[in-house]
Design a protein around this motif. Sequence first.
Motif, PDB file in Angstrom:
ATOM      1  N   LEU A  74       0.816  -1.215   0.000  1.00  0.00           N
ATOM      2  CA  LEU A  74       0.000   0.000   0.000  1.00  0.00           C
ATOM      3  C   LEU A  74       0.850   1.266   0.000  1.00  0.00           C
ATOM      4  CD1 LEU A  74      -2.872  -0.974   2.449  1.00  0.00           C
ATOM      5  CD2 LEU A  74      -3.067  -0.558   0.007  1.00  0.00           C
ATOM      6  N   LEU A  75       1.974   1.239   0.711  1.00  0.00           N
ATOM      7  CA  LEU A  75       2.826   2.427   0.760  1.00  0.00           C
ATOM      8  C   LEU A  75       3.591   2.632  -0.533  1.00  0.00           C
ATOM      9  CD1 LEU A  75       4.221   2.349   4.385  1.00  0.00           C
ATOM     10  CD2 LEU A  75       2.417   3.780   3.452  1.00  0.00           C
ATOM     11  N   ASN A  76       3.922   1.540  -1.231  1.00  0.00           N
ATOM     12  CA  ASN A  76       4.597   1.586  -2.523  1.00  0.00           C
ATOM     13  C   ASN A  76       5.840   2.483  -2.475  1.00  0.00           C
ATOM     14  OD1 ASN A  76       5.120   0.976  -5.136  1.00  0.00           O
ATOM     15  ND2 ASN A  76       3.565   2.361  -5.992  1.00  0.00           N
ATOM     16  N   LEU A  77       6.779   2.123  -1.626  1.00  0.00           N
ATOM     17  CA  LEU A  77       8.005   2.890  -1.500  1.00  0.00           C
ATOM     18  C   LEU A  77       8.883   2.662  -2.725  1.00  0.00           C
ATOM     19  CD1 LEU A  77       8.856   2.133   2.226  1.00  0.00           C
ATOM     20  CD2 LEU A  77       7.779   4.161   1.277  1.00  0.00           C
ATOM     21  N   GLY A  78       9.278   3.733  -3.373  1.00  0.00           N
ATOM     22  CA  GLY A  78      10.103   3.637  -4.572  1.00  0.00           C
ATOM     23  C   GLY A  78      11.581   3.628  -4.240  1.00  0.00           C
ATOM     24  N   PRO A  79      12.421   3.546  -5.272  1.00  0.00           N
ATOM     25  CA  PRO A  79      13.874   3.522  -5.043  1.00  0.00           C
ATOM     26  C   PRO A  79      14.410   4.817  -4.440  1.00  0.00           C
ATOM     27  CG  PRO A  79      13.343   3.213  -7.392  1.00  0.00           C
ATOM     28  CD  PRO A  79      12.064   3.353  -6.648  1.00  0.00           C
ATOM     29  N   GLU A  80      13.744   5.941  -4.690  1.00  0.00           N
ATOM     30  CA  GLU A  80      14.225   7.207  -4.124  1.00  0.00           C
ATOM     31  C   GLU A  80      14.114   7.212  -2.611  1.00  0.00           C
ATOM     32  OE1 GLU A  80       9.917   7.525  -5.001  1.00  0.00           O
ATOM     33  OE2 GLU A  80      11.623   7.102  -6.296  1.00  0.00           O
ATOM     34  N   MET A  81      13.115   6.548  -2.068  1.00  0.00           N
ATOM     35  CA  MET A  81      12.973   6.458  -0.619  1.00  0.00           C
ATOM     36  C   MET A  81      14.058   5.567  -0.033  1.00  0.00           C
ATOM     37  SD  MET A  81      11.215   7.510   1.953  1.00  0.00           S
ATOM     38  CE  MET A  81       9.606   8.020   1.434  1.00  0.00           C
ATOM     39  N   MET A  82      14.415   4.500  -0.749  1.00  0.00           N
ATOM     40  CA  MET A  82      15.464   3.606  -0.271  1.00  0.00           C
ATOM     41  C   MET A  82      16.821   4.313  -0.254  1.00  0.00           C
ATOM     42  SD  MET A  82      14.087   0.870   0.537  1.00  0.00           S
ATOM     43  CE  MET A  82      12.956  -0.416   0.210  1.00  0.00           C
ATOM     44  N   GLU A  83      17.097   5.128  -1.253  1.00  0.00           N
ATOM     45  CA  GLU A  83      18.377   5.844  -1.306  1.00  0.00           C
ATOM     46  C   GLU A  83      18.481   6.881  -0.200  1.00  0.00           C
ATOM     47  OE1 GLU A  83      18.648   7.404  -5.233  1.00  0.00           O
ATOM     48  OE2 GLU A  83      18.798   5.419  -6.158  1.00  0.00           O
ATOM     49  N   ARG A  84      17.371   7.398   0.240  1.00  0.00           N
ATOM     50  CA  ARG A  84      17.374   8.427   1.270  1.00  0.00           C
ATOM     51  C   ARG A  84      17.913   7.892   2.598  1.00  0.00           C
ATOM     52  NH1 ARG A  84      11.866  11.176   3.204  1.00  0.00           N
ATOM     53  NH2 ARG A  84      12.089  12.576   1.445  1.00  0.00           N
ATOM     54  N   PHE A  85      17.676   6.620   2.891  1.00  0.00           N
ATOM     55  CA  PHE A  85      18.031   6.065   4.185  1.00  0.00           C
ATOM     56  C   PHE A  85      19.277   5.181   4.143  1.00  0.00           C
ATOM     57  CE2 PHE A  85      13.451   6.893   4.501  1.00  0.00           C
ATOM     58  CZ  PHE A  85      13.478   7.775   5.562  1.00  0.00           C
ATOM     59  N   GLN A  86      20.081   5.242   3.095  1.00  0.00           N
ATOM     60  CA  GLN A  86      21.271   4.405   2.992  1.00  0.00           C
ATOM     61  C   GLN A  86      22.379   4.829   3.947  1.00  0.00           C
ATOM     62  OE1 GLN A  86      21.998   1.581   1.405  1.00  0.00           O
ATOM     63  NE2 GLN A  86      19.899   1.460   0.685  1.00  0.00           N
ATOM     64  N   HIS A  87      22.403   6.065   4.388  1.00  0.00           N
ATOM     65  CA  HIS A  87      23.490   6.549   5.243  1.00  0.00           C
ATOM     66  C   HIS A  87      23.484   5.909   6.628  1.00  0.00           C
ATOM     67  CE1 HIS A  87      20.063   9.089   6.255  1.00  0.00           C
ATOM     68  NE2 HIS A  87      20.619   9.249   7.440  1.00  0.00           N
ATOM     69  N   GLY A  88      22.362   5.397   7.062  1.00  0.00           N
ATOM     70  CA  GLY A  88      22.272   4.812   8.393  1.00  0.00           C
ATOM     71  C   GLY A  88      22.684   3.348   8.470  1.00  0.00           C
ATOM     72  N   VAL A  89      23.042   2.747   7.336  1.00  0.00           N
ATOM     73  CA  VAL A  89      23.360   1.324   7.328  1.00  0.00           C
ATOM     74  C   VAL A  89      24.651   1.047   8.091  1.00  0.00           C
ATOM     75  CG1 VAL A  89      23.948  -0.626   5.843  1.00  0.00           C
ATOM     76  CG2 VAL A  89      22.091   0.906   5.203  1.00  0.00           C
ATOM     77  N   VAL A  90      25.663   1.863   7.885  1.00  0.00           N
ATOM     78  CA  VAL A  90      26.953   1.636   8.563  1.00  0.00           C
ATOM     79  C   VAL A  90      26.798   1.830  10.066  1.00  0.00           C
ATOM     80  CG1 VAL A  90      29.327   2.457   8.774  1.00  0.00           C
ATOM     81  CG2 VAL A  90      28.264   2.305   6.527  1.00  0.00           C
ATOM     82  N   GLY A  91      26.118   2.881  10.481  1.00  0.00           N
ATOM     83  CA  GLY A  91      25.890   3.110  11.910  1.00  0.00           C
ATOM     84  C   GLY A  91      25.074   1.992  12.534  1.00  0.00           C
ATOM     85  N   GLY A  92      24.062   1.516  11.826  1.00  0.00           N
ATOM     86  CA  GLY A  92      23.265   0.417  12.325  1.00  0.00           C
ATOM     87  C   GLY A  92      24.068  -0.869  12.449  1.00  0.00           C
ATOM     88  N   ALA A  93      24.969  -1.105  11.493  1.00  0.00           N
ATOM     89  CA  ALA A  93      25.819  -2.298  11.551  1.00  0.00           C
ATOM     90  C   ALA A  93      26.769  -2.233  12.743  1.00  0.00           C
ATOM     91  CB  ALA A  93      26.604  -2.454  10.258  1.00  0.00           C
ATOM     92  N   ILE A  94      27.311  -1.062  13.034  1.00  0.00           N
ATOM     93  CA  ILE A  94      28.210  -0.908  14.179  1.00  0.00           C
ATOM     94  C   ILE A  94      27.453  -1.137  15.488  1.00  0.00           C
ATOM     95  CG2 ILE A  94      29.598   0.784  15.456  1.00  0.00           C
ATOM     96  CD1 ILE A  94      30.388   1.963  12.722  1.00  0.00           C
ATOM     97  N   VAL A  95      26.281  -0.543  15.606  1.00  0.00           N
ATOM     98  CA  VAL A  95      25.481  -0.728  16.825  1.00  0.00           C
ATOM     99  C   VAL A  95      25.078  -2.194  16.982  1.00  0.00           C
ATOM    100  CG1 VAL A  95      23.270  -0.153  17.898  1.00  0.00           C
ATOM    101  CG2 VAL A  95      24.670   1.645  16.907  1.00  0.00           C
ATOM    102  N   ALA A  96      24.672  -2.848  15.879  1.00  0.00           N
ATOM    103  CA  ALA A  96      24.286  -4.256  15.949  1.00  0.00           C
ATOM    104  C   ALA A  96      25.466  -5.129  16.360  1.00  0.00           C
ATOM    105  CB  ALA A  96      23.736  -4.717  14.604  1.00  0.00           C
ATOM    106  N   GLY A  97      26.669  -4.812  15.869  1.00  0.00           N
ATOM    107  CA  GLY A  97      27.862  -5.566  16.260  1.00  0.00           C
ATOM    108  C   GLY A  97      28.174  -5.419  17.739  1.00  0.00           C
TER     109      GLY A  97
END
Length: 167
Positions: A74-97
């Motif tokens: 229903l939300l139909n998130l496009g690729p532009e929304m995915m690119e917006r939140f890519q910067h948090g992946v490294v921080g999330g990986a560090i916190v998860a580790g």
Amino acid sequence: MELLFFYLVALVAILSAFMVVKCKNPVNSAISLVMTFFCLAILYVMLYAPFMAAVQVLVYAGAIMVLILFVIMLLNLGPEMMERFQHGVVGGAIVAGIVMIQAVMFVNRGEMAGISGDVTRDQVLEVGHMELIGMKLFTEFMLPFQIAGILLLIAIVGALVLAKKEV
């Protein structure tokens, strides 16, 4: 043999949980989450908790995943929304580790809690899992059960409001 099966199921659960985070397509991520739920249900069966395994499959792998897939569609998130939140992946990986290292240290250095409840093994064998859970759920834990139901209803209504184009 049982230990080997446990390690195999645990490995599949860890890999599918990793794929939940790693997949770029939300639908593929949701399917990986279903696989993780099924692996947890198998682990419940290995712990001699068949009712919890059935609830895991019916509620989480069934109903909740259908709800999540409907929200994704229903939300139909496009690729532009995915690119917006890519910067948090490294921080999330560090916190998860860090959290994983702390969890491993806690498990290796910790002791059993030693907490015992009012339900004994003999009582479970005599009465049964489902009757004991039902008695606790509809007497002692009735308010949290109703609150969880209301929260799920609010989530469904919120998803419909977000999906609606015109208000």
